[in-house]
Design a protein around this motif. Sequence first.
Motif, short mmCIF file in Angstrom:
data_model
loop_
_atom_site.label_atom_id
_atom_site.label_comp_id
_atom_site.label_asym_id
_atom_site.label_seq_id
_atom_site.Cartn_x
_atom_site.Cartn_y
_atom_site.Cartn_z
N ASP A 299 35.10 50.74 30.26
CA ASP A 299 34.06 49.81 30.72
C ASP A 299 34.61 48.39 30.89
OD1 ASP A 299 32.36 51.89 30.84
OD2 ASP A 299 31.33 51.47 28.94
N GLU A 300 35.61 48.08 30.07
CA GLU A 300 36.19 46.73 30.14
C GLU A 300 36.82 46.49 31.52
OE1 GLU A 300 39.47 43.97 30.01
OE2 GLU A 300 39.81 46.13 29.91
N PHE A 301 37.42 47.54 32.08
CA PHE A 301 38.04 47.46 33.41
C PHE A 301 36.99 47.06 34.45
CE2 PHE A 301 39.48 49.07 37.45
CZ PHE A 301 40.87 49.03 37.43
N ILE A 302 35.83 47.71 34.34
CA ILE A 302 34.73 47.45 35.30
C ILE A 302 34.32 45.98 35.24
CG2 ILE A 302 32.33 48.10 35.90
CD1 ILE A 302 33.86 50.60 36.15
N THR A 303 34.16 45.47 34.04
CA THR A 303 33.72 44.06 33.92
C THR A 303 34.83 43.10 34.36
OG1 THR A 303 33.66 44.81 31.60
CG2 THR A 303 31.85 43.42 32.31
N ARG A 304 36.06 43.45 34.01
CA ARG A 304 37.16 42.55 34.33
C ARG A 304 37.30 42.33 35.84
NH1 ARG A 304 42.38 44.02 33.98
NH2 ARG A 304 41.85 45.84 32.72
N TYR A 305 36.97 43.33 36.62
CA TYR A 305 37.07 43.16 38.08
C TYR A 305 35.74 42.71 38.71
CZ TYR A 305 41.85 44.72 38.21
OH TYR A 305 43.20 44.79 38.04
N GLY A 306 34.83 42.27 37.86
CA GLY A 306 33.57 41.72 38.38
C GLY A 306 32.70 42.79 39.04
N LEU A 307 32.88 44.06 38.62
CA LEU A 307 32.07 45.13 39.21
C LEU A 307 30.83 45.35 38.35
CD1 LEU A 307 35.10 47.46 39.92
CD2 LEU A 307 33.83 46.09 41.58
N ARG B 209 28.35 48.41 36.77
CA ARG B 209 28.32 49.86 36.52
C ARG B 209 27.28 50.56 37.38
NH1 ARG B 209 27.79 51.25 30.34
NH2 ARG B 209 26.97 53.10 31.36
N GLY B 210 27.70 51.64 38.02
CA GLY B 210 26.77 52.45 38.81
C GLY B 210 26.55 51.91 40.22
N HIS B 211 27.05 50.72 40.49
CA HIS B 211 26.82 50.01 41.74
C HIS B 211 27.95 50.35 42.74
CE1 HIS B 211 24.93 45.89 42.89
NE2 HIS B 211 25.08 46.64 43.95
N SER B 212 27.71 50.13 44.02
CA SER B 212 28.78 50.17 45.02
C SER B 212 28.91 48.74 45.54
CB SER B 212 28.40 51.13 46.16
OG SER B 212 29.25 50.95 47.28
N LEU B 213 30.01 48.05 45.20
CA LEU B 213 30.17 46.65 45.59
C LEU B 213 31.37 46.51 46.51
CD1 LEU B 213 29.70 44.42 42.40
CD2 LEU B 213 28.19 44.61 44.38
N VAL B 214 31.27 45.57 47.44
CA VAL B 214 32.40 45.31 48.33
C VAL B 214 33.29 44.27 47.66
CG1 VAL B 214 33.04 44.48 50.63
CG2 VAL B 214 30.95 45.81 50.32
N ILE B 215 34.61 44.50 47.64
CA ILE B 215 35.53 43.55 47.00
C ILE B 215 36.47 42.94 48.04
CG2 ILE B 215 35.43 44.55 44.67
CD1 ILE B 215 37.97 46.12 45.29
N GLU B 216 36.98 41.77 47.72
CA GLU B 216 37.91 41.07 48.62
C GLU B 216 39.28 41.75 48.55
OE1 GLU B 216 37.18 38.81 50.77
OE2 GLU B 216 35.11 38.54 50.10
N ASP B 217 40.11 41.48 49.56
CA ASP B 217 41.42 42.13 49.65
C ASP B 217 42.30 41.83 48.43
OD1 ASP B 217 40.66 43.13 52.03
OD2 ASP B 217 41.84 41.75 53.27
N ASP B 218 42.28 40.58 47.93
CA ASP B 218 43.17 40.26 46.80
C ASP B 218 42.72 41.01 45.54
OD1 ASP B 218 40.90 38.67 46.92
OD2 ASP B 218 41.76 37.03 45.74
N VAL B 219 41.42 41.13 45.36
CA VAL B 219 40.90 41.88 44.20
C VAL B 219 41.30 43.37 44.34
CG1 VAL B 219 38.82 42.52 42.90
CG2 VAL B 219 38.94 40.29 44.03
N ALA B 220 41.16 43.89 45.56
CA ALA B 220 41.51 45.29 45.81
C ALA B 220 42.98 45.54 45.51
CB ALA B 220 41.20 45.65 47.26
N GLU B 221 43.84 44.61 45.92
CA GLU B 221 45.27 44.81 45.68
C GLU B 221 45.58 44.81 44.19
OE1 GLU B 221 47.10 46.17 47.77
OE2 GLU B 221 45.47 45.86 49.19
N ALA B 222 44.96 43.86 43.45
CA ALA B 222 45.20 43.77 42.00
C ALA B 222 44.68 45.04 41.31
CB ALA B 222 44.51 42.53 41.44
N LEU B 223 43.50 45.47 41.73
CA LEU B 223 42.88 46.66 41.12
C LEU B 223 43.74 47.89 41.39
CD1 LEU B 223 39.09 47.37 41.36
CD2 LEU B 223 40.69 49.21 41.68
#
Length: 434
Positions: free
Chosen positions: A52-60, A62-76
């Motif tokens: 769960d910590e991973f989910i919060t750390r990336y600003g996501l 839980r249970g949601h479908s969120l669009v993320i920026e390219d830099d966040v996607a690369e880090a994730l």
Amino acid sequence: MKFPGKRKSKHYFPVNARDPLIQPVQPEAETGASWVVGIDQTLVDIEAKVDDEFITRYGLSRGHSLVIEDDVAEALYAELMRDNLITHQFAGGTIGNTLHNYSSLADDRSVLLGTMCNNIQIGGYAYRYLCNTSSRTDLNYLQGVDGAIGRCFTLIGDSGERTFAISPGMMNQLRPENIPEAVIEGASALVLTSYLVRCKPGEPMPAATMQAIEYAHRHHVPVVLTLGTKYVIADNPGFWRDFLRDHVAIVAMNEEEAEALTGISDPLQACDKVLEWVDLVLCTAGPSGLFMASYTEESAKRKTNHPLLPGVIAEFNQYEFSRAQRRQDCQQPLRIYSHIAPYMGGPEKIMNTNGAGDGALAALLHDITANDYHRLNVPNSIKHARRYLTYSSLAQVCKYANRVSYQVLNQHSPRLTRGLPEREDSLEEAYWER
Ligand SMILES: Nc1ncnc2c1ncn2[C@@H]1O[C@H](COP(=O)(O)OP(=O)(O)OP(=O)(O)O)[C@@H](O)[C@H]1O
Ligand SMILES: O=c1[nH]cnc2c1ncn2[C@@H]1O[C@H](CO)[C@@H](O)[C@H]1O
């Protein structure tokens, strides 16, 4: 077209035995006579187990479908790779899944509209997407882009709940001029998702979607909308209610999306509310099974022989043996409802609930297209004395949809790896009466 289940009923359309009295079915042209068309954001699902910590750390969320920026996607993505967390990669996208499943069930054509890389590398995401899509899904109308398709990080948390993080790439670059009017004109349904309007300002996908809707209305093709996740709806329920009323004939949702849309937590009551705006509702409700609601001509209603069910609408399944019709096609519209508990009580071990709802919708689309196919081949059949939406009764479509959801729950991928086993083509005989 493989028919949705062999039936003993006298209305059954024989696919094996030849009846000399009916017009012989013509050999199928390569493109087929009946198909469904859909628009999707072409996406590959990248599934990983995270805490769960991973989910919060990336600003996501839980249970949601969120669009993320390219830099966040690369880090994730880098973290998933570094820690070896990726367990599966599949072709995804809610409409892509639905069309693939439709083509697997019907053994017939579906047409996918969306974007695809002009330059495909063996082993890359676009390559995987194409390799994992049914050969019956027509990809000839995809629009080429000079860039990547989308990635959907499907993060499975400690409790098994999935959270989507979408890295869109060029999935929203579909332009209105690349929507082929003739493909929509000839289709039995145009299938869309509420995710399609979730774009950055200036991206053409919403305009392409509206163009497709305009063609569908022009040619009286029913528009089918699947609701995505409850958060997309909860962001602006009023917008979606108007959208349904103005553009949509058939809606597919789960009970949470239904509540976000209507404010009503009881799925049956929510379905009833949604019938104010659309003609047919499919509402999946996880371990509670699924509900369907629609209209039929009062004088053509058919009584069930199943036990009558209690609910906010007493004995609501009374006329579930009726076939669904659009309200505009009824002189005296009567509301009909049906419910079914999970097939066989649900699988012993659920591999993954991802795509169970998409599977149910594919079954419904198969039944709707089978109706058009039958009308084309046996136009003077008593089955077409009135304009119906489905080939089968609401009760029968529920059974079929439920059976397909079960199959998806029993496998890891949201896309069916094959059609249903032949030996149980007759749902009646194989399981339901034992
Ligand atoms: N825990 C469960 N036990 C038994 N059956 C289940 C369970 N969860 C789902 N199902 C079956 O799968 C069907 C669809 O499930 P659900 O309501 O979870 O879909 P969904 O949330 O729309 O899925 P998705 O959005 O991933 O496609 C249900 O109608 C039911 O038949
Ligand atoms: O924003 C989105 N657009 C299109 N499809 C999506 C989006 N988010 C998640 N999914 C898709 O939903 C499927 C399960 O129903 C998953 O396969 C995932 O790819």
